[in-house]
Design an enzyme around this catalytic site. Structure first.
Site, PDB file in Angstrom:
ATOM      1  N   GLU A   1     -36.525-103.023  28.987  1.00 28.84           N
ATOM      2  CA  GLU A   1     -37.331-101.926  28.198  1.00 28.84           C
ATOM      3  C   GLU A   1     -37.339-100.497  28.546  1.00 28.84           C
ATOM      4  O   GLU A   1     -37.231 -99.503  27.799  1.00 28.84           O
ATOM      5  CB  GLU A   1     -38.894-102.252  27.905  1.00 28.84           C
ATOM      6  CG  GLU A   1     -39.020-103.669  26.938  1.00 28.84           C
ATOM      7  CD  GLU A   1     -40.280-103.903  26.366  1.00 28.84           C
ATOM      8  OE1 GLU A   1     -40.812-103.111  25.898  1.00 28.84           O
ATOM      9  OE2 GLU A   1     -40.740-105.075  27.115  1.00 28.84           O
TER      10      GLU A   1
ATOM     11  N   HIS B   1     -30.939-126.074  41.189  1.00 30.30           N
ATOM     12  CA  HIS B   1     -30.434-127.407  40.811  1.00 30.30           C
ATOM     13  C   HIS B   1     -29.393-126.817  39.275  1.00 30.30           C
ATOM     14  O   HIS B   1     -29.125-127.788  38.482  1.00 30.30           O
ATOM     15  CB  HIS B   1     -31.596-128.172  40.012  1.00 30.30           C
ATOM     16  CG  HIS B   1     -32.510-128.584  41.056  1.00 30.30           C
ATOM     17  ND1 HIS B   1     -32.377-129.667  42.034  1.00 30.30           N
ATOM     18  CD2 HIS B   1     -33.446-127.948  41.849  1.00 30.30           C
ATOM     19  CE1 HIS B   1     -33.325-129.716  42.724  1.00 30.30           C
ATOM     20  NE2 HIS B   1     -34.216-128.699  42.702  1.00 30.30           N
TER      21      HIS B   1
ATOM     22  N   LYS C   1     -39.232-104.610  14.095  1.00 31.66           N
ATOM     23  CA  LYS C   1     -40.565-104.685  13.810  1.00 31.66           C
ATOM     24  C   LYS C   1     -40.697-104.161  12.369  1.00 31.66           C
ATOM     25  O   LYS C   1     -41.325-104.675  11.341  1.00 31.66           O
ATOM     26  CB  LYS C   1     -41.740-104.392  14.675  1.00 31.66           C
ATOM     27  CG  LYS C   1     -42.084-105.005  15.830  1.00 31.66           C
ATOM     28  CD  LYS C   1     -43.083-104.470  16.702  1.00 31.66           C
ATOM     29  CE  LYS C   1     -43.344-105.323  18.008  1.00 31.66           C
ATOM     30  NZ  LYS C   1     -44.238-104.747  18.830  1.00 31.66           N
TER      31      LYS C   1
END
Ligand code: F6R
Length: 357
Positions: free
Chosen positions: A239, A255, A348
């Site tokens: 950001e 892993h 948005k």
């Protein structure tokens, strides 16, 4: 931009239109103010809650992760962070839900708020206002109002510490005054080390920004301690610097992710690894970090930082603060204004035009 230019704040602070550097510098005072807000805020009924959910997104959700990790060794009930429109099935009238949205207008959080109310959960709204504020007032739900005027990600003190205060006031935690006091004092020390006036030669945030420049940052934290900082670093680099970054945590990354350092070599040579550690990390995890170094030699380089501070809260925040400053300097190196996040705003707006929350 050269190292010398990072050491000349007068050349870049005027371009920081949302005063993100200033907000970073003022984080200690913000934390102190946030704590006072939390101590005076309305609280939900004290009853035997079975679980706690923090629901929010982005800069408003990371405080939930801080709460989850900070309380893991202290609370007898789980804290779950929800970043979605709906809440998990277990949420019921024995759940305490913090609905957190800086703007108060994030549609996922508004939807989760309605979901929590529908299930009879005890809800606390934490926001500057917006529709969440309106709904909380309408529903007579405890509403914690925090100051507006900055970016959500620059308001982590406001978005996190009041939740801690509520838990203490419900009798679920104790000793938090000392924790917060230690946090504020430590941030005041750290800002002199990381801030724009500290020269590159002894400023780890500026030095690291140079290492990350034109590279792909991969941030590794440790589950239960620095994982929140790792996630926060990723978001802040995205950001503030408008650049990609990825994060993972030990021991899980041992892993799978470490197997992926063989090819493509051209991509791997562009990666800069950052390992975030804590003095409380499990000794076996410490050993894992040492061994892992030998598997990642194809990356361009690796930096390591260990959390510092007098209290657990201070340690959690110490690495977040380093990442916040590093991401701001990286924005400067890229010639980017750190504040505006036009892509999020556009998304948005487009969503809002189609389905009002
Ligand atoms: C912007 C930022 C975003 C927002 C997110 C949710 O600075 O950090 O990640 O936090 O889009 O918005 P709010 O916080 O208003 O609910």
């Amino acid at each position: 931009m050269s190292q010398a230019q990072l050491d000349n704040p007068g050349t870049y602070l005027p371009d920081d239109t949302m005063q993100m550097f200033r907000a970073a510098w003022e984080l200690p005072a913000q934390c102190a103010a946030a704590w006072r807000i939390g101590r005076d805020a309305p609280v939900p009924p004290a009853k035997p809650y079975r679980n706690i959910v923090v629901t929010g997104l982005g800069g408003s959700a990371i405080g939930g992760d801080l709460l989850r990790v900070f309380t893991a060794g202290r609370l007898e009930i789980p804290v779950i962070v929800n970043r979605d429109y709906r809440l998990p099935r277990f949420v019921d009238d024995a759940t305490l839900v913090f609905a957190v949205s800086y703007s108060g207008n994030t549609e996922e959080t508004l939807s989760a708020y309605d979901d929590a109310r529908g299930r009879g959960a005890a809800v606390v709204a934490l926001t500057t206002g917006g529709r969440l504020g309106e709904r909380a007032r309408r529903d007579m739900v405890p509403l914690i109002t925090i100051p507006a005027g900055t970016a959500p990600r620059a308001a982590t003190g406001y978005l996190f510490l009041p939740t801690l205060a509520v838990l203490e006031r419900l009798g679920l935690l104790d000793g938090m005054d000392a924790e917060v006091d230690g946090l504020v004092r430590h941030l005041e020390v750290l800002r002199r080390r990381y801030g724009p006036d500290a020269p590159s030669a002894r400023n780890p945030a500026k030095q690291l920004a140079h290492n990350l420049y034109e590279r792909l940052p991969v941030i590794w934290g440790v589950t239960g301690t620095t994982e929140v900082a790792a996630q926060r670093w990723k978001g802040q680099i995205n950001e503030n610097a408008k650049a990609p970054a990825y994060w993972n945590a030990f021991p899980e990354l041992n892993h799978n992710e470490i197997v992926g350092f063989e090819q493509p070599v051209g991509v791997l040579r562009g990666i800069w690894l950052v390992v975030l550690r804590d003095p409380e990390d499990h000794p076996r995890v410490n050993l894992r970090v040492e061994i892992t170094r030998s598997f990642v030699g194809t990356a361009a380089g690796m930096s390591e930082f260990t959390a510092s501070g007098p209290t657990r809260l201070a340690r959690l925040y110490s690495l977040i603060y380093l990442g916040d400053y590093t991401s701001l300097y990286l924005a400067v190196l890229y010639g980017t204004d750190p504040g505006p996040v036009r892509v999020i705003d556009r998304l948005k707006a487009e969503l809002g035009a189609k389905s009002p929350a």
